[in-house]
Motif scaffolding. Structure first.
Motif, PDB file in Angstrom:
ATOM      1  N   LYS A 171       0.818  -1.218   0.000  1.00  0.00           N
ATOM      2  CA  LYS A 171       0.000   0.000   0.000  1.00  0.00           C
ATOM      3  C   LYS A 171       0.848   1.262   0.000  1.00  0.00           C
ATOM      4  O   LYS A 171       0.409   2.305  -0.462  1.00  0.00           O
ATOM      5  CB  LYS A 171      -0.933  -0.006   1.206  1.00  0.00           C
ATOM      6  N   ALA A 172       2.072   1.155   0.479  1.00  0.00           N
ATOM      7  CA  ALA A 172       2.972   2.306   0.517  1.00  0.00           C
ATOM      8  C   ALA A 172       3.445   2.715  -0.878  1.00  0.00           C
ATOM      9  O   ALA A 172       4.090   3.741  -1.036  1.00  0.00           O
ATOM     10  CB  ALA A 172       4.171   1.997   1.402  1.00  0.00           C
ATOM     11  N   GLY A 173       3.139   1.885  -1.902  1.00  0.00           N
ATOM     12  CA  GLY A 173       3.447   2.256  -3.270  1.00  0.00           C
ATOM     13  C   GLY A 173       4.659   1.586  -3.875  1.00  0.00           C
ATOM     14  O   GLY A 173       5.006   1.847  -5.013  1.00  0.00           O
ATOM     15  N   TYR A 174       5.332   0.747  -3.145  1.00  0.00           N
ATOM     16  CA  TYR A 174       6.482   0.039  -3.689  1.00  0.00           C
ATOM     17  C   TYR A 174       6.170  -1.455  -3.736  1.00  0.00           C
ATOM     18  O   TYR A 174       5.210  -1.913  -3.134  1.00  0.00           O
ATOM     19  CB  TYR A 174       7.735   0.294  -2.856  1.00  0.00           C
ATOM     20  N   GLY A 175       6.984  -2.177  -4.484  1.00  0.00           N
ATOM     21  CA  GLY A 175       6.779  -3.612  -4.595  1.00  0.00           C
ATOM     22  C   GLY A 175       8.099  -4.352  -4.586  1.00  0.00           C
ATOM     23  O   GLY A 175       9.174  -3.745  -4.637  1.00  0.00           O
ATOM     24  N   TYR A 176       7.991  -5.667  -4.515  1.00  0.00           N
ATOM     25  CA  TYR A 176       9.165  -6.529  -4.525  1.00  0.00           C
ATOM     26  C   TYR A 176       8.953  -7.656  -5.513  1.00  0.00           C
ATOM     27  O   TYR A 176       7.862  -8.224  -5.589  1.00  0.00           O
ATOM     28  CB  TYR A 176       9.425  -7.126  -3.138  1.00  0.00           C
ATOM     29  N   LEU A 177      10.004  -7.970  -6.234  1.00  0.00           N
ATOM     30  CA  LEU A 177      10.018  -9.102  -7.157  1.00  0.00           C
ATOM     31  C   LEU A 177      10.719 -10.256  -6.463  1.00  0.00           C
ATOM     32  O   LEU A 177      11.844 -10.113  -5.971  1.00  0.00           O
ATOM     33  CB  LEU A 177      10.768  -8.736  -8.440  1.00  0.00           C
ATOM     34  N   TYR A 178      10.039 -11.387  -6.416  1.00  0.00           N
ATOM     35  CA  TYR A 178      10.590 -12.626  -5.879  1.00  0.00           C
ATOM     36  C   TYR A 178      10.624 -13.625  -7.023  1.00  0.00           C
ATOM     37  O   TYR A 178       9.630 -13.781  -7.737  1.00  0.00           O
ATOM     38  CB  TYR A 178       9.703 -13.173  -4.756  1.00  0.00           C
ATOM     39  N   ASN A 179      11.764 -14.299  -7.227  1.00  0.00           N
ATOM     40  CA  ASN A 179      11.866 -15.225  -8.352  1.00  0.00           C
ATOM     41  C   ASN A 179      12.747 -16.425  -8.005  1.00  0.00           C
ATOM     42  O   ASN A 179      13.144 -16.603  -6.862  1.00  0.00           O
ATOM     43  CB  ASN A 179      12.362 -14.498  -9.607  1.00  0.00           C
ATOM     44  N   GLN A 206       6.563 -12.260   6.092  1.00  0.00           N
ATOM     45  CA  GLN A 206       7.165 -11.847   7.370  1.00  0.00           C
ATOM     46  C   GLN A 206       7.888 -12.996   8.057  1.00  0.00           C
ATOM     47  O   GLN A 206       8.968 -12.817   8.623  1.00  0.00           O
ATOM     48  CB  GLN A 206       6.101 -11.308   8.328  1.00  0.00           C
ATOM     49  N   SER A 207       7.310 -14.185   8.010  1.00  0.00           N
ATOM     50  CA  SER A 207       7.859 -15.326   8.738  1.00  0.00           C
ATOM     51  C   SER A 207       8.999 -16.039   8.011  1.00  0.00           C
ATOM     52  O   SER A 207       9.921 -16.538   8.650  1.00  0.00           O
ATOM     53  CB  SER A 207       6.756 -16.349   9.013  1.00  0.00           C
ATOM     54  N   HIS A 208       8.928 -16.098   6.668  1.00  0.00           N
ATOM     55  CA  HIS A 208       9.839 -16.968   5.937  1.00  0.00           C
ATOM     56  C   HIS A 208      10.739 -16.272   4.913  1.00  0.00           C
ATOM     57  O   HIS A 208      11.743 -16.846   4.510  1.00  0.00           O
ATOM     58  CB  HIS A 208       9.049 -18.064   5.212  1.00  0.00           C
ATOM     59  N   VAL A 209      10.368 -15.095   4.479  1.00  0.00           N
ATOM     60  CA  VAL A 209      11.093 -14.468   3.368  1.00  0.00           C
ATOM     61  C   VAL A 209      11.825 -13.203   3.806  1.00  0.00           C
ATOM     62  O   VAL A 209      12.992 -13.012   3.460  1.00  0.00           O
ATOM     63  CB  VAL A 209      10.142 -14.151   2.186  1.00  0.00           C
ATOM     64  N   ARG A 210      11.120 -12.345   4.498  1.00  0.00           N
ATOM     65  CA  ARG A 210      11.659 -11.063   4.955  1.00  0.00           C
ATOM     66  C   ARG A 210      12.321 -10.282   3.825  1.00  0.00           C
ATOM     67  O   ARG A 210      11.733 -10.063   2.808  1.00  0.00           O
ATOM     68  CB  ARG A 210      12.561 -11.270   6.135  1.00  0.00           C
ATOM     69  N   GLY A 211      13.588  -9.939   3.938  1.00  0.00           N
ATOM     70  CA  GLY A 211      14.283  -9.132   2.939  1.00  0.00           C
ATOM     71  C   GLY A 211      14.936  -9.925   1.826  1.00  0.00           C
ATOM     72  O   GLY A 211      15.738  -9.385   1.080  1.00  0.00           O
ATOM     73  N   ASN A 212      14.584 -11.186   1.704  1.00  0.00           N
ATOM     74  CA  ASN A 212      15.198 -12.046   0.699  1.00  0.00           C
ATOM     75  C   ASN A 212      14.438 -11.943  -0.631  1.00  0.00           C
ATOM     76  O   ASN A 212      13.797 -12.890  -1.063  1.00  0.00           O
ATOM     77  CB  ASN A 212      15.221 -13.493   1.210  1.00  0.00           C
ATOM     78  N   TYR A 213      14.498 -10.794  -1.262  1.00  0.00           N
ATOM     79  CA  TYR A 213      13.819 -10.544  -2.534  1.00  0.00           C
ATOM     80  C   TYR A 213      14.860 -10.318  -3.618  1.00  0.00           C
ATOM     81  O   TYR A 213      16.018 -10.000  -3.347  1.00  0.00           O
ATOM     82  CB  TYR A 213      12.877  -9.341  -2.434  1.00  0.00           C
ATOM     83  N   TYR A 214      14.423 -10.456  -4.866  1.00  0.00           N
ATOM     84  CA  TYR A 214      15.340 -10.265  -6.004  1.00  0.00           C
ATOM     85  C   TYR A 214      15.536  -8.778  -6.296  1.00  0.00           C
ATOM     86  O   TYR A 214      16.643  -8.329  -6.547  1.00  0.00           O
ATOM     87  CB  TYR A 214      14.818 -10.996  -7.240  1.00  0.00           C
ATOM     88  N   GLN A 215      14.420  -8.038  -6.304  1.00  0.00           N
ATOM     89  CA  GLN A 215      14.511  -6.617  -6.679  1.00  0.00           C
ATOM     90  C   GLN A 215      13.383  -5.828  -6.035  1.00  0.00           C
ATOM     91  O   GLN A 215      12.241  -6.279  -5.970  1.00  0.00           O
ATOM     92  CB  GLN A 215      14.404  -6.481  -8.193  1.00  0.00           C
ATOM     93  N   LYS A 216      13.719  -4.627  -5.559  1.00  0.00           N
ATOM     94  CA  LYS A 216      12.702  -3.702  -5.069  1.00  0.00           C
ATOM     95  C   LYS A 216      12.230  -2.853  -6.235  1.00  0.00           C
ATOM     96  O   LYS A 216      13.045  -2.363  -7.025  1.00  0.00           O
ATOM     97  CB  LYS A 216      13.250  -2.807  -3.965  1.00  0.00           C
ATOM     98  N   LEU A 217      10.918  -2.694  -6.355  1.00  0.00           N
ATOM     99  CA  LEU A 217      10.322  -1.942  -7.462  1.00  0.00           C
ATOM    100  C   LEU A 217       9.651  -0.684  -6.907  1.00  0.00           C
ATOM    101  O   LEU A 217       9.045  -0.698  -5.863  1.00  0.00           O
ATOM    102  CB  LEU A 217       9.272  -2.810  -8.167  1.00  0.00           C
ATOM    103  N   ARG A 218       9.777   0.391  -7.654  1.00  0.00           N
ATOM    104  CA  ARG A 218       9.141   1.658  -7.235  1.00  0.00           C
ATOM    105  C   ARG A 218       8.125   2.097  -8.230  1.00  0.00           C
ATOM    106  O   ARG A 218       8.133   1.841  -9.337  1.00  0.00           O
ATOM    107  CB  ARG A 218      10.179   2.724  -7.049  1.00  0.00           C
TER     108      ARG A 218
END
Length: 77
Positions: free
Chosen positions: A28-36, A65-77
């Protein structure tokens, strides 16, 4: 994008998009994350997709929150 119901009103996730081997989660804050398959890996991404398809958005948010946290491929704006 697939918009999910926020039944409890407590999720920070607005919507998500599922593609071949990836999921994009938009907050909702306007950003997204790509997980791959590269990060956090196909096993976790497949589980994220299963959770997203099976439950309201709270389930996906809790899983991240429980299993992934900051382990994303790319932050999207």
């Amino acid at each position: 994008m697939t918009t999910q119901l926020n039944i409890g009103g407590e999720s920070s996730i607005d919507n998500y998009h599922i593609g071949e081997g990836f999921i994009i989660v938009v907050y909702k804050a306007g950003y997204g994350y790509l997980y791959n398959a590269i990060k956090p890996g196909s096993t976790i991404v497949d589980q994220m997709i299963r959770v997203a398809k099976a439950e309201a958005v709270e389930g996906l948010g809790q899983y991240i929150q429980s299993h992934v946290r900051g382990n994303y491929y790319q932050k999207l704006r």
